[in-house]
Write an enzyme that holds these catalytic residues in place. Structure first.
Site, PDB file in Angstrom:
ATOM      1  CG  HIS A   1       3.237   0.545  -5.313  1.00  0.00           C
ATOM      2  ND1 HIS A   1       3.354   1.643  -4.501  1.00  0.00           N
ATOM      3  CD2 HIS A   1       3.869  -0.472  -4.675  1.00  0.00           C
ATOM      4  CE1 HIS A   1       4.014   1.312  -3.404  1.00  0.00           C
ATOM      5  NE2 HIS A   1       4.351   0.038  -3.487  1.00  0.00           N
TER       6      HIS A   1
ATOM      7  CD  GLN B   1       9.950  -7.959  -2.417  1.00  0.00           C
ATOM      8  OE1 GLN B   1       9.854  -7.806  -1.215  1.00  0.00           O
ATOM      9  NE2 GLN B   1       9.309  -7.194  -3.279  1.00  0.00           N
TER      10      GLN B   1
ATOM     11  CG  ASP C   1      11.880  -3.753  -3.307  1.00  0.00           C
ATOM     12  OD1 ASP C   1      12.449  -3.314  -2.305  1.00  0.00           O
ATOM     13  OD2 ASP C   1      10.899  -3.193  -3.829  1.00  0.00           O
TER      14      ASP C   1
ATOM     15  CB  SER D   1       5.796   3.373   0.697  1.00  0.00           C
ATOM     16  OG  SER D   1       5.182   2.670  -0.363  1.00  0.00           O
TER      17      SER D   1
ATOM     18  N   GLY E   1       0.807  -1.215   0.000  1.00  0.00           N
ATOM     19  CA  GLY E   1       0.000   0.000   0.000  1.00  0.00           C
ATOM     20  C   GLY E   1       0.838   1.261   0.000  1.00  0.00           C
TER      21      GLY E   1
ATOM     22  CB  VAL F   1       8.789   4.150 -11.441  1.00  0.00           C
ATOM     23  CG1 VAL F   1       8.259   5.543 -11.728  1.00  0.00           C
ATOM     24  CG2 VAL F   1       8.173   3.125 -12.390  1.00  0.00           C
TER      25      VAL F   1
END
Ligand code: AMP
Length: 278
Positions: free
Chosen positions: A34, A150, A147, A183, A28, A173
């Site tokens: 995202h 990840q 990431d 975030s 979120g 981005v």
């Protein structure tokens, strides 16, 4: 846009829609990074599910789980405007009910870099991604190159556990000044926000040396480190030049595909960035 709150609801929704499905997992506080994953999924699949779950299992003690940014209303509006078919918003209790004790761990790959600085982080990531994939059963799942480790951990677990999903990598981005969108950028103080683009400049400095023919891993790491060290607000956690597949640190010459990655703290905010070389 449908909203699903439990693994059972999510599975039932998917069961009623057997067509091609993309999943975009997020925590979120959505930004353009995202949204670029969401747009790609919308373009490549008949339907798209975005998940929003701030996963307590991937935060260590003393990390920022409690103060991680949350803005559910805005996130839902952005996803609805883009045309996402469903959003999966499980609660921590729905994901980890009382008595929960099963964990997915990826060995060597997950112990390096971020795993060395954040010991239980990838156990939390690998577990939640496995659970999300089981509930949503997408054909494709979209992850950001921002990431980088990840992404590799997720690819490895999908391969090792024979999960029937294509893991799709999406480019980082950036803000106009080069700072990778995150975030956590919202929590940078104004002077730290002004200093943070040093991360992408450090990567660019090493990438320029690489493009000019430099292959000494020490010289490439030193080029990135020198740029970072010139910024007193950046507290360096690591500067790594690693084999792109295994993430084992490169000694000597960087003559195959390599990942240059770094982590640094700006006040309380820890940021990461990376670039592929070769
Ligand atoms: P997060 O909400 O931070 O867990 O990120 C959710 C997904 O978005 C992960 O696959 C991230 O790699 C990806 N992502 C985060 N920031 C960016 C960015 N600046 N560019 C591209 N993808 C990103």
């Amino acid at each position: 846009m449908d909203a699903l709150a439990t693994p059972a609801e999510m599975r039932a929704w998917r069961g009623a829609r057997p067509g091609g499905l993309g999943l975009v997992p997020t925590m979120g506080a959505l930004h353009e990074g995202h949204l670029s994953l969401v747009r790609r999924s919308l373009a490549e699949n008949a339907a798209t599910v975005a998940s929003i779950f701030v996963n307590p299992a991937q935060f260590g003690p003393g990390e920022d789980f409690e103060r991680y940014p949350r803005d559910g209303e805005r996130d839902l509006r952005l996803l609805r405007e883009l045309g996402v078919d469903a959003v999966y918003l499980p609660s921590p209790a729905a994901m980890y009910p009382d008595g929960y004790e099963t964990w997915v761990t990826v060995d060597g790959l997950a112990r390096r870099l971020e795993g060395a600085s954040r010991p239980a982080h990838f156990r939390g990531v690998a577990t939640v991604v496995t659970k999300l994939l089981n509930a949503v059963r997408p054909d494709r799942a979209y992850f950001g190159r921002k990431d980088a480790q990840q992404l590799r951990v997720v690819r490895r677990l999908a391969r090792d556990l024979d999960l029937p999903v294509d893991v799709v990598a999406c480019d980082t981005v950036r803000e106009p000044d080069g700072l990778a969108m995150s975030s956590r950028n919202a929590y940078l103080s104004p002077p730290d926000r002004a200093a943070a683009p040093v991360l992408s400049r450090a990567l660019a400095a090493a990438a320029a040396r690489f493009a000019a023919g430099e292959r000494s891993s020490d010289a490439l790491r030193a080029a990135a480190r020198a740029t970072l060290e010139a910024e007193p607000r950046a507290a360096i956690d690591y500067v790594s030049l690693a084999d792109s597949a295994s993430l084992a640190e490169i000694a000597g010459e960087a003559d195959g595909p390599a990942l240059l990655s770094l982590a640094a703290r700006f006040g309380p905010v820890r940021l990461i960035d990376n670039v592929e070389l070769g």
